[in-house]
Design an enzyme around this catalytic site. Structure first.
Site, PDB file in Angstrom:
ATOM      1  N   SER A 147       2.134  55.288  -6.963  1.00  0.00           N
ATOM      2  CA  SER A 147       1.775  55.156  -8.366  1.00  0.00           C
ATOM      3  C   SER A 147       2.963  54.588  -9.145  1.00  0.00           C
ATOM      4  O   SER A 147       3.550  53.590  -8.734  1.00  0.00           O
ATOM      5  CB  SER A 147       1.321  56.511  -8.910  1.00  0.00           C
ATOM      6  OG  SER A 147       0.780  56.404 -10.206  1.00  0.00           O
ATOM      7  N   ASP A 318      -9.596  52.413  -6.328  1.00  0.00           N
ATOM      8  CA  ASP A 318      -8.575  52.632  -7.352  1.00  0.00           C
ATOM      9  C   ASP A 318      -8.644  51.531  -8.406  1.00  0.00           C
ATOM     10  O   ASP A 318      -8.332  50.378  -8.135  1.00  0.00           O
ATOM     11  CB  ASP A 318      -7.196  52.642  -6.683  1.00  0.00           C
ATOM     12  CG  ASP A 318      -6.059  53.004  -7.634  1.00  0.00           C
ATOM     13  OD1 ASP A 318      -6.315  53.171  -8.829  1.00  0.00           O
ATOM     14  OD2 ASP A 318      -4.915  53.117  -7.151  1.00  0.00           O
ATOM     15  N   HIS A 351      -7.609  56.486  -7.832  1.00  0.00           N
ATOM     16  CA  HIS A 351      -6.148  56.486  -7.734  1.00  0.00           C
ATOM     17  C   HIS A 351      -5.628  57.746  -7.046  1.00  0.00           C
ATOM     18  O   HIS A 351      -4.564  57.725  -6.423  1.00  0.00           O
ATOM     19  CB  HIS A 351      -5.548  56.370  -9.138  1.00  0.00           C
ATOM     20  CG  HIS A 351      -4.067  56.181  -9.141  1.00  0.00           C
ATOM     21  ND1 HIS A 351      -3.435  55.158  -8.457  1.00  0.00           N
ATOM     22  CD2 HIS A 351      -3.073  56.900  -9.735  1.00  0.00           C
ATOM     23  CE1 HIS A 351      -2.136  55.247  -8.634  1.00  0.00           C
ATOM     24  NE2 HIS A 351      -1.880  56.286  -9.389  1.00  0.00           N
TER      25      HIS A 351
END
Length: 404
Positions: A147, A318, A351
């Site tokens: 991330s 995602d 995600h």
């Protein structure tokens, strides 16, 4: 061997030009350092240095209920702490032991609040480099981050290209797109419009809990995909026992309280118990501001000095950090002559996949640690030839990006 400690780096000047008299960095290490086996793991937005489980510690470190990547990092895991010396450091601006807005300003004796200097991902990278110097670690065997931690990885490759042999950037991008910037803006406004925020100087009084709760709920919506939300919640009503005594919605008594509402409320309550609202403002600003190409003509130019190997890992569900964004980084690497592999995982988890699907994240990381990109699923080249081939050592991959 596991170490949990705080290291003072002395006076620190941030990229904005402002300084603080002392920057303390909370960090954890796992395993034994042998000189060439150091692995730095960069945490995500609201993570801490507590990346792996600590035997006998009750697994309740740094204000988090569990190690945030305990199924990926540890003895016998993909990032095997019996083989590697793993370091994870909490970033400046956070509230998990490293100096941030909730820390005491030694010049005033009061918490910094919003007097704390603006923080960038570049500040995180520079802090990590200085911490590694203190630990006696020079060149990293492998650098890993997910991330915004993956953005941290990319910043390392442009800032300290000679210090990294191999890298893995998981579910990340060279910069956020406009939609994510917009959602982060609304999340921050939820905090700053809370009457208890008080310009960021709320320590010792009522905290902006409602604003932080709404910000976290927006974040969770960003982390999930449509498919995962449909599967987990659908339009189902939650049980009566989950309904709050005092609802903020005056019409709630007439309409059903749905499972998705219950989930968001539960996650918000957990988060406000452990995180600081100002830190959320600072860290999201750092993420929003990051752009790999800043100071360079292009992303490729920013990565051109890196002579190691880079694995990019993305997930089809995602929409926060998309497959296409990872592929853009891979394309920049090919343009710059960087040895790169882009591994795309079929997943409906959004995600959150990089945290909740260790069985898909672990094998590619383990292979890169042990073999480098020679063990990759997608055999990329740097001469314009399209990648082909698969290896059973990696999870199943979606290859449509490469079938041009």
């Amino acid at each position: 061997m596991t170490t949990t400690d705080v290291q003072s780096l002395g006076e620190f000047t941030f990229e904005c030009g402002e300084s603080i008299p002392e920057l303390e960095v909370a960090y954890e290490t796992y395993g034994e350092f042998t000189g060439d086996n150091a692995v730095l793991v960069c945490h995500a937005l609201t993570g801490s240095a507590h990346v792996a489980r600590r035997p006998g510690a009750g697994d309740d470190t740094a204000g988090q209920a569990r190690a945030w990547w305990g199924d990926v990092v540890g003895p016998g895991k993909a990032v095997d702490t019996t083989e590697y010396y793993v370091v994870c450091a909490n970033v400046p601006g956070s509230c998990y032991g490293t100096t941030g807005p909730s820390s005491t300003n030694p010049e005033t004796g009061e918490p910094y609040g919003t007097d704390f200097p603006p923080v960038t991902i570049g500040d995180w990278t520079r802090t990590q480099r200085r911490l590694l110097d203190e630990l006696g670690v020079g060149r990293l065997h492998t650098l890993i981050g997910g991330s915004v931690g993956g953005m941290n990885v990319l910043d390392w490759l442009s800032r300290y290209p000679d210090d990294v042999e191999r890298a893995a950037a998981v579910a990340t991008a060279a910069r956020l797109d406009a939609q994510c910037l917009a959602l982060d803006t609304v999340a921050r406004r939820a905090i700053t419009s809370d009457p208890n925020w008080n310009g960021g100087h709320y320590y010792g009084g009522p905290v902006p809990e409602d604003g932080l709760a709404r910000a976290r709920q927006i974040g969770h919506i960003m982390y999930l995909s449509k498919a995962s939300m449909a599967q987990k919640f659908g339009r189902r009503s939650a049980g009566r026992e989950t309904v709050r005594e005092e609802s903020p919605d005056p019409a709630a008594s007439f309409f059903p309280y749905r499972e998705v509402e219950s989930y968001l409320d539960y996650q918000a309550e957990k988060f406000t118990d452990r995180f600081d609202a100002n830190s959320y403002l600072y860290l999201t600003r750092a993420m929003d501001d990051y752009d790999l190409s800043t100071g360079y003509e292009s992303d490729a130019a920013a990565l051109a000095a890196f002579e190691g190997e880079l694995l990019l890992l993305s997930f089809t569900g995602d929409w926060h950090f998309t497959v296409e964004q990872s592929e853009a980084v891979a394309e920049a690497c090919r343009e710059a002559g960087v040895d790169v592999s882009h591994h795309v995982v079929e997943s409906d988890h959004g995600h959150d996949a990089f945290l909740v699907e260790p069985e898909k994240v672990g094998p590619p990381l383990a292979t890169v640690l042990e073999e480098g990109l020679s063990g990759r699923t997608i055999t990329d080249t740097t001469d314009g030839e399209k990648p082909t081939g698969e290896s059973e050592s990696f999870a199943p991959v979606h290859t449509s990006l490469f079938s041009k």
